[in-house]
Design an enzyme around this catalytic site. Sequence first.
Site, mmCIF file in Angstrom:
data_model
loop_
_atom_site.group_PDB
_atom_site.id
_atom_site.type_symbol
_atom_site.label_atom_id
_atom_site.label_comp_id
_atom_site.label_asym_id
_atom_site.label_seq_id
_atom_site.Cartn_x
_atom_site.Cartn_y
_atom_site.Cartn_z
ATOM 1 N N ARG A 121 0.811 -1.223 0.000
ATOM 2 C CA ARG A 121 0.000 0.000 0.000
ATOM 3 C C ARG A 121 0.845 1.274 0.000
ATOM 4 N NH1 ARG A 121 -3.287 -3.279 3.581
ATOM 5 N NH2 ARG A 121 -5.120 -4.013 2.417
ATOM 6 N N LYS A 143 3.208 11.206 -11.993
ATOM 7 C CA LYS A 143 2.398 10.331 -12.837
ATOM 8 C C LYS A 143 3.155 9.021 -13.034
ATOM 9 C CE LYS A 143 -0.558 13.387 -15.551
ATOM 10 N NZ LYS A 143 -0.933 13.819 -16.919
ATOM 11 N N GLU A 185 10.152 17.296 -25.386
ATOM 12 C CA GLU A 185 9.511 17.690 -24.136
ATOM 13 C C GLU A 185 10.096 18.986 -23.584
ATOM 14 O OE1 GLU A 185 6.888 16.404 -22.868
ATOM 15 O OE2 GLU A 185 6.751 14.268 -23.351
ATOM 16 N N LYS A 227 7.409 22.781 -14.968
ATOM 17 C CA LYS A 227 6.542 21.662 -14.608
ATOM 18 C C LYS A 227 6.227 21.672 -13.116
ATOM 19 C CE LYS A 227 5.433 16.879 -15.288
ATOM 20 N NZ LYS A 227 5.721 15.613 -16.006
ATOM 21 N N GLU A 237 -4.621 17.073 -12.088
ATOM 22 C CA GLU A 237 -5.284 17.468 -13.328
ATOM 23 C C GLU A 237 -6.776 17.732 -13.126
ATOM 24 O OE1 GLU A 237 -4.935 15.211 -17.267
ATOM 25 O OE2 GLU A 237 -2.842 15.505 -16.730
ATOM 26 N N ARG A 242 -2.848 21.481 -15.378
ATOM 27 C CA ARG A 242 -1.853 20.445 -15.637
ATOM 28 C C ARG A 242 -2.076 19.789 -16.993
ATOM 29 N NH1 ARG A 242 0.876 15.868 -11.669
ATOM 30 N NH2 ARG A 242 2.175 14.971 -13.316
ATOM 31 N N ASN A 246 0.029 18.119 -21.573
ATOM 32 C CA ASN A 246 -0.250 17.067 -22.551
ATOM 33 C C ASN A 246 -0.233 17.579 -23.993
ATOM 34 O OD1 ASN A 246 -0.686 14.974 -20.625
ATOM 35 N ND2 ASN A 246 -2.711 15.832 -20.185
ATOM 36 N N HIS A 249 0.231 15.246 -26.951
ATOM 37 C CA HIS A 249 0.122 13.861 -26.507
ATOM 38 C C HIS A 249 -1.116 13.148 -27.041
ATOM 39 C CE1 HIS A 249 3.337 15.164 -23.916
ATOM 40 N NE2 HIS A 249 3.442 13.987 -23.346
ATOM 41 N N HIS A 253 -0.011 9.979 -28.813
ATOM 42 C CA HIS A 253 -0.313 8.627 -28.339
ATOM 43 C C HIS A 253 -1.014 7.805 -29.416
ATOM 44 C CE1 HIS A 253 -0.100 9.646 -23.744
ATOM 45 N NE2 HIS A 253 1.085 9.571 -24.313
ATOM 46 N N HIS A 267 8.507 7.748 -27.721
ATOM 47 C CA HIS A 267 7.471 8.599 -27.139
ATOM 48 C C HIS A 267 7.704 10.082 -27.460
ATOM 49 C CE1 HIS A 267 4.542 10.307 -24.444
ATOM 50 N NE2 HIS A 267 5.496 10.931 -23.764
#
Length: 369
Positions: A121, A143, A185, A227, A237, A242, A246, A249, A253, A267
């Site tokens: 956990r 993330k 990026e 960032k 987000e 935030r 993206n 992206h 993606h 990527h």
Amino acid sequence: MALVHVALDARSYDILIEQGALDRAGDILRGYARKGRLVVVTDANVARAQLPRLEASLRAANVAVEPIILPPGEQTKSWRHLEQLLDALLALEIERGDHVIALGGGVIGDLVGFAASILKRGCHFIQVPTTLLAQVDSSVGGKTAINAKAGKNLIGAFYQPALVLIDPSTLDSLPPRETRAGYAEVVKYGLIDDPDFFDWCEANADALLAGDPDARTKAIEKSVQAKAAIVADDERETSGRRALLNLGHTFGHALEADTGFSDTLLHGEGVAAGMALAFRYSARLGLCSAEEAARVTAHLKAVGLPHDLATAHVTADGAELVGHMLHDKKMAAGTLPFLLARGIGQTFLSKDVVLDDVAAFLDEERGLA
């Protein structure tokens, strides 16, 4: 050493940036070693290039090192390798108070972060990113994820690291293609809301990509400052700010999905092509000028990054690519938000994009219309 603080109350942490930091990591990380031991998770490529430096520094500080070495590549962000990693950590009797080091690029950082978020956990982890993409983006912000058959990063958690340690000298061992992919990026931060930084990128990209230490350090520090500010304002987000990170992206993606999340399109390369597409689509909608969209495309092309469907090696038509977008984790109530632009440094979140029109635009890009 440059220090950037990510202000998240009890989840706050520092980002340390210093040329050669890996060689004195023992002094920096010794305090995180419970019972005098740290587990370092990396991949086979990074193990050859950087693990000996980290091990030597830690052992000189009387810290024992337990390495776990995984295969390289995007395919490692999978259920199979997550299970393999968790079993290895459990066999080493990792406890909640322990810190696991993620030494590598975005794949290792994402996988280790997710494993740390669910092991017993939640245990602690430290990001030691070794690629430009990871140093300026994926190691910061919490993330964590693995990929699923339906798409990229669909299984994961927001889980902040305890520390991010960035040594720009690790970039010396990267193939030029990897560095270019990471640069996508970097330039993204200029395109989002900092036109002066985009100007700097146009003037300094060649030096950065050639390995100039000052250019690299400035680009990394500027990127993580940007960032960190956004993450501190909108960690999960929820406000929409935030989501600006993206940019490129949603298109990117889909391009990665079409190329099988493989080395055909890295990527960062997908993000580069995605940003160019986002600006050209914005120009098509009359949101920004064709000249600014062309300027973005020209810069990405000049540094050797994919900037359209052909250079991204994409063969799907518009409908197929939009089909990939429907699996995007940002889908809400059947609507897919898009990052569009009113100009360089003027990115915004649009929630009224018509996907049929996106498909038509992509067909036009491929010359199918």
